[in-house]
Design a protein around this motif. Structure first.
Motif, PDB file in Angstrom:
ATOM      1  N   ASN A  45      58.908  30.490  43.503  1.00  0.00           N
ATOM      2  CA  ASN A  45      57.666  30.500  44.279  1.00  0.00           C
ATOM      3  C   ASN A  45      57.706  31.558  45.379  1.00  0.00           C
ATOM      4  OD1 ASN A  45      57.001  28.342  42.671  1.00  0.00           O
ATOM      5  ND2 ASN A  45      57.223  26.796  44.276  1.00  0.00           N
ATOM      6  N   ILE A  91      47.719  30.677  40.787  1.00  0.00           N
ATOM      7  CA  ILE A  91      47.837  31.857  39.919  1.00  0.00           C
ATOM      8  C   ILE A  91      48.019  31.440  38.467  1.00  0.00           C
ATOM      9  CG2 ILE A  91      49.235  33.888  39.400  1.00  0.00           C
ATOM     10  CD1 ILE A  91      49.837  34.125  42.377  1.00  0.00           C
ATOM     11  N   GLU A  92      48.843  30.427  38.227  1.00  0.00           N
ATOM     12  CA  GLU A  92      49.042  29.961  36.850  1.00  0.00           C
ATOM     13  C   GLU A  92      47.737  29.436  36.259  1.00  0.00           C
ATOM     14  OE1 GLU A  92      53.749  28.645  36.788  1.00  0.00           O
ATOM     15  OE2 GLU A  92      52.226  27.150  37.309  1.00  0.00           O
ATOM     16  N   ARG A 121      51.515  29.442  43.558  1.00  0.00           N
ATOM     17  CA  ARG A 121      51.954  29.542  42.155  1.00  0.00           C
ATOM     18  C   ARG A 121      51.014  28.760  41.236  1.00  0.00           C
ATOM     19  NH1 ARG A 121      57.966  27.805  39.875  1.00  0.00           N
ATOM     20  NH2 ARG A 121      57.588  28.294  37.675  1.00  0.00           N
ATOM     21  N   GLU A 122      50.656  27.561  41.663  1.00  0.00           N
ATOM     22  CA  GLU A 122      49.753  26.739  40.857  1.00  0.00           C
ATOM     23  C   GLU A 122      48.402  27.424  40.669  1.00  0.00           C
ATOM     24  OE1 GLU A 122      47.604  22.334  41.153  1.00  0.00           O
ATOM     25  OE2 GLU A 122      49.321  22.817  42.420  1.00  0.00           O
ATOM     26  N   ILE A 163      57.305  34.985  43.857  1.00  0.00           N
ATOM     27  CA  ILE A 163      55.913  35.233  43.471  1.00  0.00           C
ATOM     28  C   ILE A 163      55.115  35.710  44.679  1.00  0.00           C
ATOM     29  CG2 ILE A 163      53.769  34.074  42.804  1.00  0.00           C
ATOM     30  CD1 ILE A 163      55.484  32.377  40.871  1.00  0.00           C
ATOM     31  N   ASP A 205      45.942  31.046  32.996  1.00  0.00           N
ATOM     32  CA  ASP A 205      45.639  30.204  31.835  1.00  0.00           C
ATOM     33  C   ASP A 205      44.150  30.258  31.493  1.00  0.00           C
ATOM     34  OD1 ASP A 205      48.270  29.473  31.664  1.00  0.00           O
ATOM     35  OD2 ASP A 205      48.016  27.559  32.716  1.00  0.00           O
ATOM     36  N   PHE A 207      55.943  33.758  35.707  1.00  0.00           N
ATOM     37  CA  PHE A 207      54.992  32.686  35.401  1.00  0.00           C
ATOM     38  C   PHE A 207      55.254  32.106  34.012  1.00  0.00           C
ATOM     39  CE2 PHE A 207      52.978  35.464  38.476  1.00  0.00           C
ATOM     40  CZ  PHE A 207      52.588  34.553  39.439  1.00  0.00           C
TER      41      PHE A 207
END
Length: 424
Positions: free
Chosen positions: A401, A150-151, A147-148, A404, A155, A424
């Motif tokens: 998570n 992909i975020e 998740r981190e 995702i 961004d 997200f």
């Protein structure tokens, strides 16, 4: 995908050693990390762990209910493997708290002696709740990393992705993840739990109802008698109107609200006599079946903030320990239970001495909100040593998570893709 196990080790503590052990626990380190004395972070498969002092029961040590020190953890895999890892990594801490207990191996004893002693003091759970059965610590850590990643990608590439369709954005995310070797595992789903464990779980799922059908004529005949006895006992019950002192609340609060989660540990006496003991044993048997097979996907009868919970008998079934790991504050935790599953609280805890008055096992009781909260606080014990492997993540975070990961690869329609991106 491993299965989860509740490990509990309890040993009686000489009353004159309680203060010394309490000081050791106080020195163990900051909450959620447990410090150097108990390096739980180095032990594979631990989700949560705690060490607590359980006070002596009514009548004290002379009534065969002495104070005790209790280690509890929620781990991936079998108990035996965990005890081995625990001794190897946290042997010094174990020596300092359990070393005062009868029969504990002397200094210089081999690890095998400590493992044998711990095994001999393991207490089985009467019921054990797992938020999502089969979701191991490694999976939780990997999915948080995914998740981190992909975020961070979204961004960083926000301007370039602006104006693209959800399908195109998801394809870009897939390409990014596929290009990272450290995320190669994300292309497939979690591995299944061990076959033997799945067979035992299926046998329990089917076997208990079948046994119930066989015993149905006997149970149907016994139920009216039990109901009459229940009301007779309930009319005689005397609620405890004690309130926790300010000092008590301050002591308990000192072990809470350090991270996103909190521990809760409480101990209470079962009402005297075989009727209440048999009733509570039966209720917890039903609870255990329900949390194993029905409430096993992040929802305990409407309460979604609990990671793990356990109920266990101690002192010859004269007392019960309840322990849980939950999100948010204790106040919101209690409110959640009162609002959504007061009947369940009553079914279990009304068999405890001093509980607010209940009718027909399920009614009233916890509906008296302040009386119930006072009861819990009076029976709560400080959780001085507590560890969480993912102390910034709520149960909701873990669910997001997992969703995702599940939606990253494979076929999704346009609406499903849009819903996936909304995570997200």
């Amino acid at each position: 995908m491993p299965y989860q196990t509740a490990v509990t080790v309890q040993a009686a503590l000489p009353p004159d050693r309680v203060a010394e052990v309490r000081e050791v626990l106080h020195e163990a380190g900051p909450k959620s990390t447990a410090g150097e004395l108990f390096p739980f972070a180095e032990i594979p498969g631990i989700h949560f762990a705690r060490v607590v002092l359980v006070p002596e029961g009514p009548g004290g040590a002379t009534a065969d209910m002495p104070p005790s020190v209790v280690y509890m953890s929620e781990v991936d895999g079998p108990v035996e493997a965990h005890l081995t890892d625990l001794v190897r990594k946290a042997g010094d801490g174990l020596d300092r708290v359990f070393g005062h207990c009868a029969g504990y191996p002397a200094d210089g004893s081999p690890d095998a002696a400590r493992i044998d002693w711990l095994r001999s003091h393991v207490v089985p759970c009467a019921a054990f709740y797992v938020n999502t059965v089969g979701r191991g610590r490694q999976q939780i850590e990997q999915e948080a990393l995914l998740r981190e990643a992909i975020e961070e990608f979204l961004d960083r590439n926000g301007p370039a992705l602006a104006g693209r369709s959800p399908v195109e954005i998801r394809a870009a995310v897939q390409d990014h993840v596929s290009g990272r070797e450290d995320l190669a595992w994300a292309r497939t789903g979690p591995a299944p739990s061990p076959l033997g464990w799945r067979i035992r779980r299926a046998a329990h799922l089917v076997g208990v109802p079948l046994a119930g059908l066989v015993l149905l004529p006997l149970l149907a005949g016994a139920l009216p008698v039990w109901a009459v006895l229940l009301r007779r006992h309930e009319r005689r019950d005397v609620p405890d109107d004690a309130r926790p002192s300010h000092d008590r609340i301050r002591e308990l609060a000192g072990c809470e609200d350090f991270v996103a989660q909190n521990p809760f540990t409480a101990v209470g006496s079962v009402k005297a006599g075989p009727f209440r003991r048999i009733t509570l044993t039966t209720v917890l048997f039903v609870v255990d079946y329900g949390v194993r097979h029905i409430f096993d996907r992040g929802d305990l009868a409407g309460v979604k903030t609990i990671h793990f919970a356990r109920w266990l008998f101690v002192d010859g079934k004269r007392r019960v320990i309840f322990a849980s790991n939950y999100d948010g504050s204790l106040e919101s935790y209690m409110d959640d239970f009162i609002d959504k599953v007061a009947w369940g609280l009553n079914a279990v805890f009304s068999n405890g001495l001093g509980y607010p008055r209940v009718r027909w096992l399920l009614l009233d009781g916890a509906r008296d909100e302040q009386a119930f909260k006072n009861y819990l606080r009076c029976h709560q014990v400080p959780t001085q040593v507590w560890y969480s492997a993912y102390d910034t993540s709520t149960a909701h975070d873990l669910d997001i998570n997992a969703r995702i990961r599940a939606g990253l690869f494979g076929h999704l329609g346009p609406a499903e893709t849009e819903a996936w991106l909304a995570l997200f």
